[in-house]
Design an enzyme around this catalytic site. Structure first.
Site, PDB file in Angstrom:
ATOM      1  N   GLN A   1       0.855  -1.190   0.000  1.00  0.00           N
ATOM      2  CA  GLN A   1       0.000   0.000   0.000  1.00  0.00           C
ATOM      3  C   GLN A   1       0.891   1.240   0.000  1.00  0.00           C
ATOM      4  O   GLN A   1       1.196   1.782  -1.046  1.00  0.00           O
ATOM      5  CB  GLN A   1      -0.991  -0.034   1.166  1.00  0.00           C
ATOM      6  CG  GLN A   1      -2.136  -1.011   0.927  1.00  0.00           C
ATOM      7  CD  GLN A   1      -3.223  -0.936   1.975  1.00  0.00           C
ATOM      8  OE1 GLN A   1      -3.402   0.064   2.664  1.00  0.00           O
ATOM      9  NE2 GLN A   1      -3.995  -2.005   2.094  1.00  0.00           N
TER      10      GLN A   1
ATOM     11  N   PHE B   1      -2.366   8.218   8.163  1.00  0.00           N
ATOM     12  CA  PHE B   1      -3.428   7.907   9.117  1.00  0.00           C
ATOM     13  C   PHE B   1      -3.891   9.128   9.912  1.00  0.00           C
ATOM     14  O   PHE B   1      -4.397   8.987  11.022  1.00  0.00           O
ATOM     15  CB  PHE B   1      -3.002   6.790  10.077  1.00  0.00           C
ATOM     16  CG  PHE B   1      -2.290   5.662   9.397  1.00  0.00           C
ATOM     17  CD1 PHE B   1      -2.948   4.880   8.457  1.00  0.00           C
ATOM     18  CD2 PHE B   1      -0.958   5.380   9.657  1.00  0.00           C
ATOM     19  CE1 PHE B   1      -2.294   3.841   7.800  1.00  0.00           C
ATOM     20  CE2 PHE B   1      -0.294   4.356   9.007  1.00  0.00           C
ATOM     21  CZ  PHE B   1      -0.967   3.581   8.069  1.00  0.00           C
TER      22      PHE B   1
ATOM     23  N   ALA C   1     -10.284  12.199   5.781  1.00  0.00           N
ATOM     24  CA  ALA C   1     -11.730  12.051   5.945  1.00  0.00           C
ATOM     25  C   ALA C   1     -12.353  11.112   4.913  1.00  0.00           C
ATOM     26  O   ALA C   1     -13.540  11.233   4.607  1.00  0.00           O
ATOM     27  CB  ALA C   1     -12.417  13.415   5.923  1.00  0.00           C
TER      28      ALA C   1
ATOM     29  N   GLY D   1     -10.751  11.687  -0.290  1.00  0.00           N
ATOM     30  CA  GLY D   1      -9.763  12.048  -1.307  1.00  0.00           C
ATOM     31  C   GLY D   1     -10.089  11.572  -2.700  1.00  0.00           C
ATOM     32  O   GLY D   1     -10.053  12.333  -3.663  1.00  0.00           O
TER      33      GLY D   1
ATOM     34  N   GLU E   1     -11.358   4.985   6.220  1.00  0.00           N
ATOM     35  CA  GLU E   1     -11.414   5.013   7.686  1.00  0.00           C
ATOM     36  C   GLU E   1     -12.420   4.051   8.293  1.00  0.00           C
ATOM     37  O   GLU E   1     -12.257   3.613   9.424  1.00  0.00           O
ATOM     38  CB  GLU E   1     -11.790   6.425   8.153  1.00  0.00           C
ATOM     39  CG  GLU E   1     -10.799   7.509   7.778  1.00  0.00           C
ATOM     40  CD  GLU E   1     -11.346   8.874   8.155  1.00  0.00           C
ATOM     41  OE1 GLU E   1     -10.950   9.384   9.213  1.00  0.00           O
ATOM     42  OE2 GLU E   1     -12.178   9.410   7.414  1.00  0.00           O
TER      43      GLU E   1
END
EC number: 1.2.3.1
Length: 1323
Positions: free
Chosen positions: A108, A800, A1081, A1084, A1263
């Site tokens: 990732q 994060f 949040a 993106g 999230e």
């Protein structure tokens, strides 16, 4: 200097300089940047490389993985070092390991990927077809914060022999999916994210050979002593044992360094310094292993990995009765550290280090081990006893002596040896307490003839319970002995209440719990002896319900199935949207060719910076004296607050402290020097005088007492809560404590600031989620316009939330240094400094009062939450708002009051973190549901269902939504997890087992995506088409590992109707897309995707006439024609943003664009005697609507889930009474490892789901999976509740996260905890 290079990334180490570890030399001197520096303590595996040496005993070439950060270059004389660059490259040829990792979606952010590749590569060099257990062991020392490990293991398993269990799971999944297909024939469900058949096979014959020059050196070893002189240290490597003994006599204080796994971290973190270091690496006599009829003699220079192999061989050759000690040692060697450390650390070094937490020394002590010492004067033997481990002179090595070998005797016929340990997590963690226990019986009886018990973790060194053992000799092995032994052990192995490391009651409990386990194990063995020899004395019977506690939790390779809806069969093959496309940088991650901030080559005249931080929690700064630091070689300047030409941050949040410090770790000044080592050394010489101030507040409870808050209370309310409480059957009140969490991104905070020669321009290369914020902060700090500052972000090694605000602080301080000195400045934080300075997730204290009917229907709920904001406001007000907005989760409660406040304390400011308050706050809500269920005698899942939103409705803040998808996720999870039948199985298991309990829990989720403000949802993009038809895409999002660049090219590919191979993204830059919003949040990909879509649609509109005119033409034809016709081939795309607002005065608004729904079911098993747990299975169903990229989205869900699981189970921040963070590295702060993944881990994306709001009906999933990790927490509390019910204890215990082994053990109160409490009461 290096003796030469065998290949790029293949180092032939003949001789080298002294002051560097291998990872530093690789990156600084020869520009091999693939090996990443992340922790500096050998605990994370990011810097893993492979070392190859010719074994002097077997005459074979050994390949083994090591952590480069701990390997002194001088120790590599005669070795070949292979870095990730030597394995394969996208420029030449990929190695199958690299290709498989990337195409299995095992990368990732990519910062840990080179280390993962090297661990697997070293394994395959030794075992081309490894077992799954060998794969798990090889990767046990590598940490990953992004992926959740499942895809990494999936890539490694392609090299293993096929697991029958995996085939069973896949067949079961395909059968279920075929049944679903009959119900929904228009939907095709896929269970494969990659095609294994496409991978190139591993061909061991094509690997690099051991360098012939080194082979010749090994066959005719150099006997002369090699001496390497460094700036402050001299490294001496003798070629013969005689020379080593002479050197040890000459330098008696000089330590012997074999693996550097103990001394290395101590020199780095504790400031230990030794001017002379002796290396025994070339002394073959220290690696000799010999077997005799009475035992095993192992050379002190053998690595722990070699010892493990030797023990396994002996166990296979000898009768079981002779191998009791060997089996106990082997058990602990499997979990001791990671594979890299086991490859490096020597047996002799482990013993001589005498660490109190040593897993081997207690076993060796009770096993009557003898240490064979040698010196210039001769040889002698001493026992490995408590007196030796305590360092008593009469039982220790004499000056000039070294440990040559270790003799471990065979066990006897009526002798039994066991080993026990309990740590924060199962693998690669220092033990809280460990033990070695041995008993010998009079033949044919259960009468104790000899007894030895030793503990680690309960004193400054390993402790032997000699007095207790002596008093138990001659006793029968029965209940009377058990009770007496526990009393004696608590008396002898005493821990004062103030003992270092805390957890005193827990550790005392483990002392007696371990002995009880030993008691049961020995009873079992005696029972076998009775069956074997019928005439022997019979021992007490063990209840069948006790037997399971004798079985250690298995460490198995996780299996699982990933389900997602396939794209429509009519979708063109060139359209990548909805397909599991590999991460754009996946191959570069795996080869180490992906460039991160600190991989940028050193620029001309570059200087390095180190920060000086406060050592006091609340104090007035009296003076700062840099004079000693400025005298040191290489030091250029010290940057202080008065050097800032513009603003020094905000009034309540200064960049550099002036007059007063508010926490330990607050930045006061910074040292600039020629090298990072010089800067760090000088930073320790800055003398700061303080005057301590009052009050000093660390906890939420203290803040409430002092009325110390950062902002006004946030409150939402609906209905008439007081009236509702008067009309309910029952009322329950409770408290919930949730600990903080460290971001632990693999790439620490780092920035490179390059001043240009004119117009005060600056180029800033920074690891951030918000380059525009860095740009603005540097502008105000330097008092220069924003347009002179360009921030560049290529990729970020994990964020994060921790790289939203903090990088601006470091960028601004580095920029001040650059302007003052006129030199480029590089600032790279060590892991310890990063964790000390930056803060993390807000700890939470929640109180609830809930009124409900006996059928489980909640009529009234009042929740009040307090979060620990730290010393300045930062994001704490927004976190409080989001926490309150999200507290209701999935439940419709008509009378509801939600309140939140942020506390002002003297800790580093806490900040944004994945989930932004939701993971902490909603744990309070779900704990409340669990408490209601317990009072009603109902399953928590039934209470959840009864109170869930069911129809189109409005939230407490009056935002309308439909819960249809939420209910679908819940029902799908119930079905996929087989919850009802497994709940019955759990209850059946618990009836049959007293000391082990299982728990199962299912949690729903309604997660709101986005910022609560329209302006934060805007985004821009810039798309250029060049005359050859290639396309450059730029947008305002930052690549953090979440695959945003990959998704943006998928969007552009669909809109421009060209293959992704035509498209490229270079970097995120404030010069190309200005005024960007933080990539956070979960929004993106949504907003930037809309901007990219808009830009591409503008371009296609311009090209439309040309395409109509020549419909059979190629893309290149159309672009060439457009250029000839002077049509602009560049377009700016813009998305104005989702409308979002919140009126806190009225308590209503539409703060969120949309919701993500999900559900998770987890099952665990706990050991009531130790507090350990294992995760048996997790099933997740997530509403992704139409996923842009199922591989990336499933990876985000898995990674967030594992990170959330860490928050709720193992990640614990520990502070001293003075406010100093103790847990500042992977050894003390335990994020989940590869062995913490649930043994069965299934993720399903809900099929046939749509949303009109987002691009292509996709959803942001970065999230939301975090909170689903709480299903593991509630499964643990379910198991604890089962244990407490059986013991007739109250079920309404205080909920505390993380559910560490300490909390679980002490919550499962029993006769042993009672013994400890009584002991504490009367001692």
């Amino acid at each position: 200097a290096y003796g030469g290079s065998q290949a790029r990334g293949r180092i032939r180490a003949v001789a080298a300089g002294l002051r560097h570890s291998h990872s530093n030399v690789g990156s600084e001197l020869i520009r091999l940047t693939g090996t990443k520096y992340a922790c500096g303590r050998g605990g994370c595996g990011a810097c893993t490389v492979m070392v190859s040496k010719r074994d002097p005993m077997s005459q074979k070439i050994r390949h083994f993985s090591v952590t480069a950060c701990l390997v002194p270059i001088c120790s590599l004389y005669g070795a070949a070092v292979t870095t990730v660059e030597g394995v394969g490259s996208i420029k030449t040829r990929l190695h199958p390991v690299q290709e498989t990792l990337a195409k299995s979606h095992g990368t990732q952010c990519g910062f840990c990927s080179p280390g993962m590749v090297m661990s697997m590569y070293a394994l395959l060099r030794n075992h081309p077809r490894p077992s799954e257990e060998q794969l798990l062991a090889a990767l046990g020392g590598n940490l990953c914060r992004c992926t959740g490990y499942r895809p990494i293991l999936a890539s490694g398993k392609t090299f293993c022999s096929v697991s029958r269990r995996l085939w069973g799971l896949l067949c079961k999944a395909r059968m279920t999916d075929r049944q679903n297909h009959l119900l929904l024939p228009f939907i095709k469900i896929c269970t494969e994210l990659f095609e294994k058949e496409e991978f190139q096979p591993l061909d061991p014959t094509q690997e690099l050979i051991f360098p012939p020059e080194l082979l010749r050196m090994a066959e005719n070893p150099e006997k002369r002593t090699l001496t390497f002189h460094g700036e402050r240290v001299t490294w001496i490597s003798p070629g013969t044992l005689k020379d080593l003994l002479e050197l040890k006599m000459k330098y008696p204080e000089a330590p012997l360094i074999a693996g550097n796994t103990s001394l290395g971290p101590a020199m780095k973190s504790q400031g230990q310094f030794h001017p002379i270091l002796l290396s025994p690496a070339r002394i073959s006599e220290l690696s000799v292993v010999s077997k005799t009829s009475d035992g095993l003699t192992v050379g002190a220079g053998c690595s722990l990995a070699q010892v493990k192999d030797v023990l396994a061989e002996s166990i296979s050759e000898l009768p079981e009765e002779k191998t009791q000690t060997y089996r106990a040692l082997l058990k602990h060697l499997k979990s001791l550290a990671g594979q890299q450390i086991r490859n490096m650390a020597s047996l002799g070094g482990h013993i001589i280090s005498r660490h109190c937490y040593s897993d081997l020394n207690p076993i060796l002590t009770v096993g009557n081990t003898t240490l064979n010492l040698i010196s210039k004067e001769g040889t002698r033997q001493i026992p490995l006893s408590e007196r030796f481990l305590a360092g008593l002179a009469s039982a220790d090595l004499k000056p000039g002596e070294i440990l040559e070998s270790v003799f471990i005797p065979h066990s006897g016929k009526w002798e039994f040896v066991s080993a026990f340990r309990q740590a924060q997590c199962q693998q690669n963690a220092l033990a809280d307490v460990n033990a070695g226990m041995r008993v010998c019986f009079r033949e044919g009886t259960d009468t104790v003839e000899d007894l030895s018990i030793a503990y680690g973790g309960v004193g400054a060194a390993t402790i032997s319970a000699q007095k207790s053992c002596q008093q138990l000799l001659g006793r029968r092995w029965d209940e009377l002995l058990l009770d007496e032994a526990c009393r004696l052990l608590l008396d002898e192995v005493s821990l004062p209440g103030w003992a270092p490391g805390g957890r005193v009651e827990f550790r005392r409990t483990l002392v007696v719990s371990f002995f009880f386990k030993f008691y049961l194990e020995v009873l079992q063995e005696l029972k076998k002896q009775v069956e074997r020899f019928p005439g022997t004395c019979r021992s007490p019977e063990i209840s069948d319900r006790f037997l399971s506690v004798l079985e250690d939790f298995p460490v198995a390779v996780p299996q699982g199935v990933q389900r997602y809806q396939s794209v429509d069969s009519h979708q063109p093959l060139r359209d990548p949207v909805g397909r599991p496309i590999m991460h754009l940088s996946g191959l570069k991650h795996a080869t180490g060719e992906a460039i991160f901030c600190d991989d940028i080559p050193m620029v001309d005249k570059e200087l390095c910076m180190a920060l000086v931080t406060s050592t006091k929690a609340h104090a007035k700064i009296i003076s700062i004296d840099p004079s000693e630091a400025l005298k040191l070689p290489g030091v250029v300047d010290v940057i202080r607050a008065e050097d800032i030409p513009g603003t020094n941050g905000a009034e309540d949040d200064q960049l550099l402290a002036v007059d007063e410090v508010l926490c330990v770790g607050q930045i006061i000044c910074a040292v600039v020097a020629e090298t990072a080592v010089q800067a760090r050394r000088a930073s320790e010489k800055i003398k700061i005088t303080y005057e301590e101030l009052e009050p000093v507040i660390f906890t939420i409870e203290d803040a409430i007492k002092h009325n110390s808050f950062l902002c006004p209370e946030k409150k939402l309310e609906q209905g008439n809560i007081e009236e509702a409480f008067e009309n309910v059957d029952q009322i329950v009140e409770g408290e919930v404590h949730v600990g903080g969490q460290e971001h632990f991104y693999m790439e620490t905070q780092r920035v490179l600031v390059i001043p240009k020669t004119e117009d005060k321009e600056l180029d800033i290369y920074v690891s951030t989620q918000d380059p525009a914020h860095v740009q603005k902060t540097v502008s105000s700090t330097l008092n220069i316009p924003i347009n002179r500052i360009t921030c560049h972000v290529k990729r970020v090694g994990g964020g994060f939330g921790g790289k939203v605000g903090r990088p601006a602080l470091f960028g601004a301080i580095a920029a001040v240094g650059a302007i003052k000195t006129g030199h480029p400045i590089r600032l790279v934080l060590d892991r310890e400094d990063d964790m000390l300075i930056t803060g993390g997730r807000h700890p939470l204290f929640g109180k609830y009062k809930v009124g409900f009917m006996n059928n489980g229907r909640i009529k009234a709920l009042d929740i009040e939450c307090f979060i620990n904001g730290g010393c300045v406001l930062d994001d704490s007000e927004q976190v409080t708002e989001f926490l309150v907005l999200k507290l209701e989760n999935a439940y419709k409660i008509h009378n509801l009051r939600l309140r939140g406040r942020a506390c002002l304390t003297n800790l580093p400011s806490n900040t944004a973190f994945r989930g932004f308050g939701f993971p902490q706050g909603t744990l309070v809500t779900e704990s409340c549901i669990t408490a209601v269920a317990a009072k009603c005698g109902l399953l928590p899942e039934k209470v959840r269902e009864k109170n869930m939103y069911r129809t189109v409705d409005k939230t407490i803040y009056k935002q309308a939504f439909s819960p249809e998808t939420l209910i679908r996720c819940w029902n799908e999870c119930l079905d996929k997890s087989s919850f009802p039948s497994r709940r019955m199985q759990v209850e059946e298991f618990n009836k049959k087992n007293y000391w082990k309990k299982r728990g199962i829990a299912m949690i729903p989720m309604k997660f709101s995506v986005g910022f609560a403000a329209t302006s934060y949802h805007q985004a821009a993009a810039l798309v250029h088409i060049y005359t050859d038809g290639s396309v450059l895409v730029t947008h305002g999002g930052n690549e953090l590992g979440q695959g945003i660049h990959t998704k943006m090219l998928q969007v552009a590919s669909r809109e421009l109707r060209i293959p992704m191979s035509y498209l490229h993204i270079c970097e995120t830059s404030t010069a190309t897309v200005p005024n960007t919003i933080a990539t956070a949040a979960s929004i993106g990909s949504d907003v930037n995707g809309r901007a990219v879509q808009n830009a591409c649609q503008i371009l296609m509109k311009r090209l439309e006439p040309i395409i109509k005119k020549n419909p059979e033409g190629t893309w290149e034809d159309w672009i060439e024609a457009a250029f000839e016709q002077r049509i602009s081939l560049s377009a700016t795309g813009y998305f104005r943003g989702y409308k979002a607002f919140m009126d806190w005065e009225k308590g209503e608004g539409d703060p969120f664009p949309y919701y993500v729904y999900g559900a998770a079911c987890s099952e665990v098993e706990i050991d009531c005697l130790t507090g350990a747990h294992r995760k048996i299975r997790t099933d997740i169903v997530m509403d992704a609507c139409c996923s842009l990229n199922p591989a990336i989205d499933i990876g985000q869900i898995e990674g967030a889930f594992i990170q959330g699981m860490g928050l709720y189970t193992t990640e614990e921040l520990k502070y001293s009474p003075e406010g100093v963070l103790h847990s500042r590295g992977p050894d003390a702060y335990k994020i989940p490892t590869i062995t913490d993944v649930p043994q069965e881990f299934n993720v399903s994306l809900l099929p046939s789901s749509q949303t009109p709001v987002t691009i292509y009906s996709s959803k942001g999933l970065g999230e939301s999976g975090m909170f689903l990790g709480s299903s593991v927490f509630f499964a643990i509390t379910d198991a604890v509740a089962a244990a407490r019910r059986e013991r007739d204890l109250a079920e309404d215990f205080t909920v505390k996260s993380p559910a560490t082994p300490e909390w679980v053990r002490m919550a499962c109160a029993d006769r042993f905890t009672e013994m400890v409490w009584n002991y504490c009461l009367f001692s």
